[in-house]
Design an enzyme around this catalytic site. Sequence first.
Site, mmCIF file in Angstrom:
data_model
loop_
_atom_site.group_PDB
_atom_site.id
_atom_site.type_symbol
_atom_site.label_atom_id
_atom_site.label_comp_id
_atom_site.label_asym_id
_atom_site.label_seq_id
_atom_site.Cartn_x
_atom_site.Cartn_y
_atom_site.Cartn_z
ATOM 1 N N THR A 1 -32.299 88.911 -27.148
ATOM 2 C CA THR A 1 -31.617 88.725 -28.430
ATOM 3 C C THR A 1 -30.124 88.953 -28.258
ATOM 4 O O THR A 1 -29.704 89.837 -27.521
ATOM 5 C CB THR A 1 -32.159 89.684 -29.511
ATOM 6 O OG1 THR A 1 -31.330 89.569 -30.677
ATOM 7 C CG2 THR A 1 -32.180 91.123 -29.050
ATOM 8 N N GLY A 2 -29.328 88.122 -28.926
ATOM 9 C CA GLY A 2 -27.878 88.227 -28.825
ATOM 10 C C GLY A 2 -27.270 86.841 -28.976
ATOM 11 O O GLY A 2 -27.951 85.911 -29.429
ATOM 12 N N THR B 1 -33.035 88.443 -35.077
ATOM 13 C CA THR B 1 -34.061 87.746 -34.297
ATOM 14 C C THR B 1 -35.169 88.716 -33.880
ATOM 15 O O THR B 1 -34.901 89.894 -33.664
ATOM 16 C CB THR B 1 -33.367 87.177 -33.037
ATOM 17 O OG1 THR B 1 -32.547 86.103 -33.432
ATOM 18 C CG2 THR B 1 -34.347 86.703 -31.982
ATOM 19 N N GLY C 1 -30.405 77.672 -30.009
ATOM 20 C CA GLY C 1 -30.003 78.837 -29.216
ATOM 21 C C GLY C 1 -30.933 79.078 -28.042
ATOM 22 O O GLY C 1 -31.685 78.196 -27.622
ATOM 23 N N ASP C 2 -30.894 80.293 -27.530
ATOM 24 C CA ASP C 2 -31.675 80.634 -26.342
ATOM 25 C C ASP C 2 -33.151 80.916 -26.649
ATOM 26 O O ASP C 2 -33.994 80.791 -25.757
ATOM 27 C CB ASP C 2 -31.081 81.891 -25.684
ATOM 28 C CG ASP C 2 -31.104 83.074 -26.648
ATOM 29 O OD1 ASP C 2 -30.629 82.919 -27.795
ATOM 30 O OD2 ASP C 2 -31.612 84.141 -26.264
ATOM 31 N N ARG D 1 -27.853 72.887 -33.872
ATOM 32 C CA ARG D 1 -27.590 73.868 -32.799
ATOM 33 C C ARG D 1 -28.909 74.561 -32.407
ATOM 34 O O ARG D 1 -29.662 75.026 -33.251
ATOM 35 C CB ARG D 1 -26.571 74.897 -33.280
ATOM 36 C CG ARG D 1 -26.253 75.989 -32.237
ATOM 37 C CD ARG D 1 -27.079 77.246 -32.435
ATOM 38 N NE ARG D 1 -26.673 78.339 -31.561
ATOM 39 C CZ ARG D 1 -27.325 79.477 -31.439
ATOM 40 N NH1 ARG D 1 -28.418 79.681 -32.138
ATOM 41 N NH2 ARG D 1 -26.909 80.416 -30.629
HETATM 42 N N1 ASP Z 1 -30.315 84.642 -29.748
HETATM 43 C C1 ASP Z 1 -30.326 84.122 -31.084
HETATM 44 C C2 ASP Z 1 -29.592 82.788 -31.088
HETATM 45 O O1 ASP Z 1 -28.557 82.679 -30.462
HETATM 46 C C3 ASP Z 1 -29.668 85.013 -32.092
HETATM 47 C C4 ASP Z 1 -30.124 86.459 -32.091
HETATM 48 O O2 ASP Z 1 -30.677 86.943 -31.099
HETATM 49 O O3 ASP Z 1 -29.938 87.158 -33.110
HETATM 50 O O4 ASP Z 1 -30.031 81.888 -31.757
#
Ligand code: ASP
Length: 306
Positions: free
Chosen positions: A226-227, A175, A205-206, A203
């Site tokens: 990111t995470g 990301t 994400g954040d 789905r």
């Molecule tokens: N935060 C992102 C998600 O959960 C993934 C990532 O940061 O690599 O979609």
Amino acid sequence: MALALALHGGAGLIRRDSLSSEREQAARIALAQALDAGWKVLTKGGSALGAVEAAVVVLEDAPCFNAGRGSVLTQGGGIELDASIMDGRDRSAGAVAGCSLPRNPIRAALAVRDRSPHVLLCGPGADAFVQEVGLDQAALSWFLTPERQTQYARVAERGGVSLDHDASSRDVFGTVGAVACDRHGDLAAGTSTGGMVNKRRGRVGDSPILGAGTYAWNSTCAVSGTGHGEPFMRLGVALRVSMLMELRDLNLACAAHQVIHTDLPDVHGQGGLIAVDAQGNVTMPFNTGGMFRAFRTATDEGVEIW
Ligand code: ASP
């Protein structure tokens, strides 16, 4: 005012022994190019928002990161892109989730802010908006890379859902995000992603959720995370950093450190963030093996992974 720009290309396991030197080089070059693009906007007197957009576009176009071209695949082998951008001057924002048409999802997010009365558009509605406002579109073949297809096959075979870096730290990255402080002390933040490898269709994400993956307010900070997105959403990571500064009077580095090293582990969350404040301070904490990241200020700069 002190100019500042910070970028990330995702956090994760990122083992030194399984990241090839070619891939490491590709990530470092893309981060340096994105720094140059964003910095150019700032030094020409442009806005933090413009710098964030310019930097994220470069990272989205780089196939080594999980955003735009080179995004990870969903269950069934599709692409669902999430992005958001926020302006710290007035906390105006735009976001898209689960879209598959915009070549640069960060520009779609910006268009939602600028050209619609809404904050977040998702799925087919977001794609229809992209067509309606005439943004650059791309076919599935633009987004798909052979590395992503191999990665997807590996994760899908074992029936998992995985963070980009953890799925195959040898091949691929993550990301992307940017935060900036411009010459007026105005702040902005943006984040863009393909999400998690083999994620369920639908789905979200954040990254496109304001307050979770992205937040900006001139009075406190601009944050891009990111995470694993689920804990980031449950905790409200980006807004939490801002609120620790606002209500507990913590400085930028202390607030970000507390969220990543104390609060996020409390909910079993893994990841990192980049943040700047209106004085041009930069912080980039992570609780994973590594985080692709870069920063530049008037006096210092760096591109780092571990
Ligand atoms: N935060 C992102 C998600 O959960 C993934 C990532 O940061 O690599 O979609």
